[in-house]
Design a protein around this motif. Structure first.
Motif, PDB file in Angstrom:
ATOM      1  N   LYS A 122      55.438 -29.895 -21.593  1.00 23.47           N
ATOM      2  CA  LYS A 122      55.624 -30.861 -22.105  1.00 23.47           C
ATOM      3  C   LYS A 122      57.418 -31.138 -20.808  1.00 23.47           C
ATOM      4  O   LYS A 122      57.421 -32.563 -20.846  1.00 23.47           O
ATOM      5  CB  LYS A 122      57.257 -30.831 -23.345  1.00 23.47           C
ATOM      6  CG  LYS A 122      55.747 -30.403 -24.456  1.00 23.47           C
ATOM      7  CD  LYS A 122      56.845 -31.031 -25.433  1.00 23.47           C
ATOM      8  CE  LYS A 122      57.079 -29.585 -26.725  1.00 23.47           C
ATOM      9  NZ  LYS A 122      58.336 -29.633 -27.903  1.00 23.47           N
ATOM     10  N   THR A 123      57.994 -30.498 -20.510  1.00 21.01           N
ATOM     11  CA  THR A 123      59.181 -30.677 -19.759  1.00 21.01           C
ATOM     12  C   THR A 123      58.702 -31.740 -18.131  1.00 21.01           C
ATOM     13  O   THR A 123      59.377 -32.793 -17.610  1.00 21.01           O
ATOM     14  CB  THR A 123      59.549 -29.839 -18.882  1.00 21.01           C
ATOM     15  OG1 THR A 123      60.418 -29.234 -20.018  1.00 21.01           O
ATOM     16  CG2 THR A 123      61.081 -29.603 -17.720  1.00 21.01           C
ATOM     17  N   VAL A 124      57.396 -30.907 -16.961  1.00 18.76           N
ATOM     18  CA  VAL A 124      56.604 -31.258 -16.445  1.00 18.76           C
ATOM     19  C   VAL A 124      55.536 -33.040 -16.651  1.00 18.76           C
ATOM     20  O   VAL A 124      55.777 -33.717 -15.722  1.00 18.76           O
ATOM     21  CB  VAL A 124      56.269 -30.944 -15.498  1.00 18.76           C
ATOM     22  CG1 VAL A 124      54.551 -30.332 -16.249  1.00 18.76           C
ATOM     23  CG2 VAL A 124      56.046 -30.800 -13.811  1.00 18.76           C
ATOM     24  N   GLY A 125      55.043 -32.748 -18.080  1.00 14.65           N
ATOM     25  CA  GLY A 125      54.185 -34.440 -17.940  1.00 14.65           C
ATOM     26  C   GLY A 125      52.648 -33.524 -16.918  1.00 14.65           C
ATOM     27  O   GLY A 125      52.366 -32.698 -16.819  1.00 14.65           O
ATOM     28  N   ARG A 126      52.110 -34.641 -17.252  1.00 15.85           N
ATOM     29  CA  ARG A 126      50.039 -34.008 -17.586  1.00 15.85           C
ATOM     30  C   ARG A 126      50.001 -36.246 -16.348  1.00 15.85           C
ATOM     31  O   ARG A 126      50.973 -36.757 -17.020  1.00 15.85           O
ATOM     32  CB  ARG A 126      49.186 -34.600 -17.923  1.00 15.85           C
ATOM     33  CG  ARG A 126      49.910 -33.010 -18.761  1.00 15.85           C
ATOM     34  CD  ARG A 126      49.274 -32.802 -20.591  1.00 15.85           C
ATOM     35  NE  ARG A 126      50.255 -33.515 -21.420  1.00 15.85           N
ATOM     36  CZ  ARG A 126      48.924 -33.563 -22.858  1.00 15.85           C
ATOM     37  NH1 ARG A 126      47.747 -32.958 -23.163  1.00 15.85           N
ATOM     38  NH2 ARG A 126      49.521 -34.574 -23.671  1.00 15.85           N
ATOM     39  N   VAL A 127      49.224 -35.888 -16.079  1.00 15.99           N
ATOM     40  CA  VAL A 127      48.405 -36.223 -14.596  1.00 15.99           C
ATOM     41  C   VAL A 127      47.242 -36.605 -15.427  1.00 15.99           C
ATOM     42  O   VAL A 127      46.525 -35.206 -15.382  1.00 15.99           O
ATOM     43  CB  VAL A 127      48.961 -37.246 -13.558  1.00 15.99           C
ATOM     44  CG1 VAL A 127      50.481 -37.113 -13.028  1.00 15.99           C
ATOM     45  CG2 VAL A 127      48.472 -35.721 -13.179  1.00 15.99           C
ATOM     46  N   VAL A 128      46.628 -37.728 -15.462  1.00 16.50           N
ATOM     47  CA  VAL A 128      44.700 -37.638 -15.395  1.00 16.50           C
ATOM     48  C   VAL A 128      44.438 -37.970 -13.809  1.00 16.50           C
ATOM     49  O   VAL A 128      45.032 -38.798 -13.088  1.00 16.50           O
ATOM     50  CB  VAL A 128      44.129 -38.678 -16.302  1.00 16.50           C
ATOM     51  CG1 VAL A 128      42.882 -38.867 -16.410  1.00 16.50           C
ATOM     52  CG2 VAL A 128      44.345 -38.781 -17.217  1.00 16.50           C
ATOM     53  N   LEU A 129      43.055 -37.285 -13.577  1.00 16.05           N
ATOM     54  CA  LEU A 129      43.248 -37.706 -12.197  1.00 16.05           C
ATOM     55  C   LEU A 129      41.444 -38.553 -11.612  1.00 16.05           C
ATOM     56  O   LEU A 129      40.934 -38.326 -13.094  1.00 16.05           O
ATOM     57  CB  LEU A 129      42.405 -36.084 -11.628  1.00 16.05           C
ATOM     58  CG  LEU A 129      43.315 -35.166 -10.928  1.00 16.05           C
ATOM     59  CD1 LEU A 129      42.782 -33.853 -10.731  1.00 16.05           C
ATOM     60  CD2 LEU A 129      44.467 -35.461 -10.736  1.00 16.05           C
ATOM     61  N   VAL A 130      41.574 -39.492 -12.156  1.00 15.57           N
ATOM     62  CA  VAL A 130      40.472 -40.437 -11.567  1.00 15.57           C
ATOM     63  C   VAL A 130      39.832 -40.931 -10.011  1.00 15.57           C
ATOM     64  O   VAL A 130      40.490 -41.606  -9.285  1.00 15.57           O
ATOM     65  CB  VAL A 130      41.189 -42.277 -12.224  1.00 15.57           C
ATOM     66  CG1 VAL A 130      41.255 -43.277 -12.010  1.00 15.57           C
ATOM     67  CG2 VAL A 130      42.272 -41.861 -13.192  1.00 15.57           C
ATOM     68  N   GLU A 131      38.863 -40.989 -10.342  1.00 12.75           N
ATOM     69  CA  GLU A 131      38.214 -41.017  -9.112  1.00 12.75           C
ATOM     70  C   GLU A 131      37.830 -42.962  -9.001  1.00 12.75           C
ATOM     71  O   GLU A 131      37.257 -43.477 -10.283  1.00 12.75           O
ATOM     72  CB  GLU A 131      36.534 -40.816  -9.564  1.00 12.75           C
ATOM     73  CG  GLU A 131      35.969 -38.645  -9.846  1.00 12.75           C
ATOM     74  CD  GLU A 131      37.349 -38.178  -8.108  1.00 12.75           C
ATOM     75  OE1 GLU A 131      36.747 -39.193  -7.485  1.00 12.75           O
ATOM     76  OE2 GLU A 131      37.077 -36.549  -8.367  1.00 12.75           O
ATOM     77  N   GLN A 132      37.887 -43.329  -7.756  1.00 15.77           N
ATOM     78  CA  GLN A 132      37.882 -45.148  -7.737  1.00 15.77           C
ATOM     79  C   GLN A 132      37.144 -44.964  -6.687  1.00 15.77           C
ATOM     80  O   GLN A 132      37.563 -43.690  -6.059  1.00 15.77           O
ATOM     81  CB  GLN A 132      39.740 -45.069  -7.694  1.00 15.77           C
ATOM     82  CG  GLN A 132      40.351 -45.369  -8.743  1.00 15.77           C
ATOM     83  CD  GLN A 132      41.916 -46.172  -8.148  1.00 15.77           C
ATOM     84  OE1 GLN A 132      42.188 -45.965  -6.991  1.00 15.77           O
ATOM     85  NE2 GLN A 132      42.372 -46.799  -9.820  1.00 15.77           N
ATOM     86  N   ILE A 133      36.682 -46.115  -6.393  1.00 11.32           N
ATOM     87  CA  ILE A 133      36.060 -46.828  -4.940  1.00 11.32           C
ATOM     88  C   ILE A 133      36.189 -47.587  -4.810  1.00 11.32           C
ATOM     89  O   ILE A 133      37.187 -48.712  -5.048  1.00 11.32           O
ATOM     90  CB  ILE A 133      34.321 -46.611  -5.845  1.00 11.32           C
ATOM     91  CG1 ILE A 133      33.816 -46.948  -4.319  1.00 11.32           C
ATOM     92  CG2 ILE A 133      34.335 -47.775  -6.975  1.00 11.32           C
ATOM     93  CD1 ILE A 133      32.243 -46.623  -4.327  1.00 11.32           C
ATOM     94  N   ALA A 134      36.576 -47.730  -2.949  1.00 11.30           N
ATOM     95  CA  ALA A 134      36.871 -49.092  -2.618  1.00 11.30           C
ATOM     96  C   ALA A 134      35.612 -49.540  -2.406  1.00 11.30           C
ATOM     97  O   ALA A 134      34.669 -50.134  -1.931  1.00 11.30           O
ATOM     98  CB  ALA A 134      36.883 -48.372  -1.393  1.00 11.30           C
TER      99      ALA A 134
END
Length: 213
Positions: A122-134
């Motif tokens: 809870k202190t640091v938080g979370r992120v989602v890793l999202v694949e992107q394309i150019a």
């Protein structure tokens, strides 16, 4: 959906005179996790216990835990369950305990070890890793304003643009949204925009707690 912690973090709490120091680190392999565990043990060589848990793989395929000398099932598994509860992967958790002389009992240990991991997350938080394309778009000058408006509506930033004999624009789009976005482009511009795909990369987006795992 791949979820991990936003950054490495350390969280400390005192419970009945025992110090519990939870350290979370992003890792990419079991070798990374083992090296981190060894480093924490070296840093806190005088501590009584080093309890560990880690998950690896896009779907938490690898799960490991250790009670570090505490009674069986009171430390490593509760820590691992907390990582699983938050859907977190590629993370190693080490909770170091300096015993304060007062026994906590099985329930107290479970709450202490799981709770310290919970608070650290809870202190640091979370992120989602999202694949992107150019996507590289080539269009006429007269089409640029309409394209720019569409990208603003879709909240897609222009990474690079060039204005020569024609306009060329580079954007990155979530790979999962590529098909639907290309359909929109084709429809709105009657197929008159030349589209080519480029490299892929992965970006980190703050996790929305209201979103389903």
């Amino acid at each position: 959906m791949v979820i991990t912690i936003k950054d490495d973090v350390s969280y400390e709490v005192e419970i009945k005179k025992s110090r519990f120091i939870c350290q979370l680190k992003r890792v990419t392999s079991q070798e990374d996790a083992r090296a981190f565990i060894a480093a924490v043990k070296k840093e806190h060589r005088l501590a009584n216990h080093h309890c560990t848990a880690y998950t690896l793989g896009e779907h938490q395929e690898i799960q490991r835990s250790s009670d570090g000398g505490e009674p069986s099932g009171t430390a490593g598994v509760p820590m691992l369950e907390m990582l699983k509860k938050y859907g977190i992967t590629n993370v190693c958790a080490v909770v170091t305990r300096y015993f304060g002389g007062i026994k906590l009992g099985s329930g107290g240990l479970i709450r202490a070890y799981a709770g310290s991991v919970n608070e650290a997350i809870k202190t640091v938080g979370r992120v989602v890793l999202v694949e992107q394309i150019a996507l590289h778009l080539e269009l006429e000058y007269a089409q640029f304003d309409r394209l720019q408006h569409l990208l603003q509506v879709e909240k897609i930033p222009i990474v690079k643009s060039d204005f020569s004999s024609v306009v060329t624009v580079e954007i990155f789009i979530d790979e999962s949204a590529q098909t639907s976005f290309l359909s929109v482009l084709t429809e709105k511009f009657a197929g008159k925009i030349k589209i080519t795909t480029g490299i892929k990369h992965r970006v980190e987006v703050d996790f929305d707690p209201s979103a389903p795992l």
